[in-house]
Design a protein around this motif. Structure first.
Motif, mmCIF file in Angstrom:
data_model
loop_
_atom_site.group_PDB
_atom_site.id
_atom_site.type_symbol
_atom_site.label_atom_id
_atom_site.label_comp_id
_atom_site.label_asym_id
_atom_site.label_seq_id
_atom_site.Cartn_x
_atom_site.Cartn_y
_atom_site.Cartn_z
ATOM 1 N N PHE A 212 1.182 -0.967 -0.228
ATOM 2 C CA PHE A 212 0.220 -0.011 0.154
ATOM 3 C C PHE A 212 1.225 0.948 0.234
ATOM 4 N N MET A 213 0.407 2.306 -1.166
ATOM 5 C CA MET A 213 1.581 3.254 -1.387
ATOM 6 C C MET A 213 0.762 5.131 -0.959
ATOM 7 N N LEU A 214 0.808 5.523 -0.114
ATOM 8 C CA LEU A 214 0.585 6.974 -0.067
ATOM 9 C C LEU A 214 1.617 7.796 -0.373
ATOM 10 N N GLU A 220 2.384 0.349 4.292
ATOM 11 C CA GLU A 220 3.054 -0.609 4.526
ATOM 12 C C GLU A 220 2.415 -2.320 3.407
ATOM 13 N N HIS A 221 3.433 -3.147 3.715
ATOM 14 C CA HIS A 221 3.512 -4.281 2.546
ATOM 15 C C HIS A 221 3.776 -5.778 3.052
ATOM 16 N N GLU A 225 -3.653 -11.281 2.310
ATOM 17 C CA GLU A 225 -4.731 -12.151 2.997
ATOM 18 C C GLU A 225 -4.281 -10.811 4.580
ATOM 19 N N ASP A 226 -3.027 -10.598 5.439
ATOM 20 C CA ASP A 226 -3.149 -10.302 6.569
ATOM 21 C C ASP A 226 -3.546 -8.228 5.947
ATOM 22 N N LEU A 227 -3.073 -8.503 5.122
ATOM 23 C CA LEU A 227 -3.064 -6.505 5.266
ATOM 24 C C LEU A 227 -4.587 -6.259 4.740
#
Ligand SMILES: Nc1ncnc2c1ncn2[C@@H]1O[C@H](COP(=O)(O)OP(=O)(O)O)[C@@H](O)[C@H]1O
Ligand SMILES: [Mg+2]
Length: 245
Positions: A212-214, A220-221, A225-227
């Protein structure tokens, strides 16, 4: 990795360990740097004006930003597929052998080898049954889904390690999208696949890991499933809940 377009810094200290043979998706709101990051892996950003990078990317133990790296060789081992299928204005057959012709002396290519390369690439992407009798057909006349599969197939004779896909289903309908996702799963293991998608459901269905980028940063990487089930960063959670982007 840091990257600037002119004075604008588009990537900030991005550090990423992409797992070999897995499908990793890059997600985040429009403009967060997904495409920019993806294009770092084959250095195709360098085509887009005044780009400056700082840092390194290792592919199979070699920094692709080293001065002695050949961009031609790099782009053989790191292939790319774009949003709109972009087959060459040639026949199905010629699309697939194009890379081989580009990278080899004419005399080194026997017809039997080219024929074999075409058959195995089309088989790998699941097009052989449909197209084996239509190899001379102009690629532009195929359905969009077939065109996108062909764009993946034409990378394969060059034996890529990594396949980059920038929103590869955005021009396709639901059926076409499903077909490309199925194909990604078939290719997984043999190739490392990095896919940019703005479609959260697609990231969830079709990737093993998710980044996930912002605003040009990796927030977050984790495993997909966990994300999705237990995001650790509150910004990831907000994005997944649809509170912004
Ligand atoms: N060629 C370019 N020149 C200048 N700025 C660019 C260029 N390409 C992208 N950008 C900027 O970099 C940021 C990231 O863009 P991009 O990687 O395309 O994001 P995404 O793919 O996540 O939508 C955006 O602010 C965008 O405007
Ligand atoms: Mg993009």
């Amino acid at each position: 990795m840091n990257l600037w377009y002119g004075d604008f810094q588009a990537l900030h200290n991005v550090s990423l360990n992409v797992r070999h043979g897995q499908i990793t998706s890059l997600i985040g709101p429009s403009g967060c740097g997904k495409t920019t990051l993806l294009r770092c892996f084959n250095r195709i950003n360098e085509r887009y004006g005044s780009v400056r990078t700082e840092g390194e990317i290792q592919v199979l133990g070699k920094n692709i930003y080293d001065a002695d790296v050949s961009l031609i060789e790099l782009r053989k081992s790191v292939g790319m597929v774009f949003q709109r299928p972009n087959p060459l204005p040639l026949s199905v057959y010629e699309n697939i052998v194009f890379g081989l012709r580009l990278h080899n002396e004419r005399s080194a290519l026997r017809k039997a080898d080219l024929d074999l390369a075409v058959e195995s690439a089309l088989t790998e992407v699941g097009l052989w049954n449909d197209l084996s009798g239509k190899l001379k057909k102009d690629a532009a006349t195929l359905q969009l889904e077939q065109q996108q599969k062909l764009c993946i197939a034409r990378l394969l004779p060059l034996k890529p390690e990594v396949i980059l896909m920038d929103e590869p289903c955005s021009a396709l309908d639901v059926e076409g999208t499903r077909a490309i996702e199925e194909l990604m799963f078939r290719l997984q293991g043999r190739y490392t696949i990095l896919i940019v998608t703005h479609n959260m459901a697609q990231a969830r269905r079709a990737s093993n890991e998710c980044v996930f980028m912002l605003l040009g940063e990796v927030i977050e990487h984790r495993s997909t499933e966990d994300l999705f089930q237990s995001p650790q960063n509150p910004k990831t959670a907000e994005y997944l809940e649809g509170r912004f982007g």
